[in-house]
Motif scaffolding. Sequence first.
Motif, short mmCIF file in Angstrom:
data_model
loop_
_atom_site.label_atom_id
_atom_site.label_comp_id
_atom_site.label_asym_id
_atom_site.label_seq_id
_atom_site.Cartn_x
_atom_site.Cartn_y
_atom_site.Cartn_z
N LEU A 43 0.59 -1.42 -0.15
CA LEU A 43 -0.07 -0.04 -0.12
C LEU A 43 0.98 1.55 -0.05
N TYR A 70 -1.51 6.55 -1.52
CA TYR A 70 -1.09 5.65 0.18
C TYR A 70 -0.27 5.62 1.09
N LEU A 91 -9.50 3.74 4.57
CA LEU A 91 -8.92 3.80 3.85
C LEU A 91 -9.81 4.71 3.45
N ALA A 106 -1.33 6.55 4.37
CA ALA A 106 -2.41 6.10 5.14
C ALA A 106 -2.02 4.54 5.58
#
Length: 423
Positions: free
Chosen positions: A43, A49, A59, A52
């Motif tokens: 990711l 991302y 998400l 993230a």
Amino acid sequence: MSGRFQIAVAFAETLWTGRSGRSRQAFENWQKRRLNSWLRQSLPKVDFYRDAPPRLDELPVIDKAIVMSRFEAFNRARITTEAGWQALETGGEIKWINIGASTGTSGNRGLYAITAAERFRWLGTILAKTLPGFLWHPERVAIILPQSSSLYESPAKLRQLQLRFFDLRHGIAAWLDDLETFDPTTIVAPPRVLRHLAETSNRLAPRKLYAGAETLDPVDRSAIEQRFGLTLGQIYMATEGLFAVTCAHGRLHLAEDANYFEFEPVANGLVTPLVTGFRRDFQIMARYRMNDLLRLSSEPCACGSPLRAIDEVIGRMDDIFVFTNEAGVEVPVTPDILRNAVLDASREISDFRLVQEEDGSVTLLLPPELPGIGAEAARSALGKTFSAQGLAPRISLRRESLPLESTRKLRRVERRFKRQAQS
């Protein structure tokens, strides 16, 4: 690592993961480990991302519009949308990355980027799900679609598999003789094309048939299976990945061995999926909202696979008819209800088109050779269907030929306007 070896690994792993007799709980434990590992390792490799949290429920939900507006943020090479479209015009490759695109059912095409390793994994996976015995029974596979893809070049690595692509954009007449001479053991094509071949070709005698790229309606399934004497399978695949394949028992199973699915309820017991592809390592997408309507199955499949079964891919979210009743409340009517109303009205109806116009009226198109009593029965059935939901739209009946269109996906139920964004 050679292409053949990568295909073999994916083939074996796919068979092992979805094997008969494996418990659902054991599968979900395996899936959770793979998903969590992907969230931690893959990711953060793309800009979207980068910061993230490695938790799926934290998400954002994304869709095609978001991905296409920031394509460079979803792939590791930061390939832009403009560069992707340019690459498609000059061979579909940027360095070692293959670029492909959807056919664009509604005129809104989407790009995807995939590595050679991912192409080989895709081939091994789909062979395990569709042609697991090809090592002992060599296959000649005909792919009939309106657009080719680098994915279909990978079989050149395998002696036991011959694959030929037939371009729908050229029209069926342009290559029908070549298709019949190729004598495919397996044909993959949209339902409308399989039905046309069933009605016009006496030379084809495949061992397997798979419908894909369009909604499979019961009226087409019946005609295809009757002509070829085979159970028609399905491949549910999109730009975003391979999502479901029919098993040997004729049930459609989600590809949960490569994707994690969340489901948003829509109407009439249908759902639309959010997809996280935890096998993809170059173009990363999590919680991607598809535009499809699914009916999930409540019964396990007799094949014993732990992968969840779905009863039907109904159609597109865009083709839910939307009305406002007398109380000012918005009422959605899903494509399956409308389709069944028309087809159940008369056994003589083998094709139709149903359109919701921008003014909210509905147009029913039926072929001129259908007897008038069948046409009126269909219009009456639609009226009763709407009335049962407190609706009374104007229904116009038109009689015209419904020829096979080779360049446009078939949508028997179609809404021809976009819904206004809800405030």
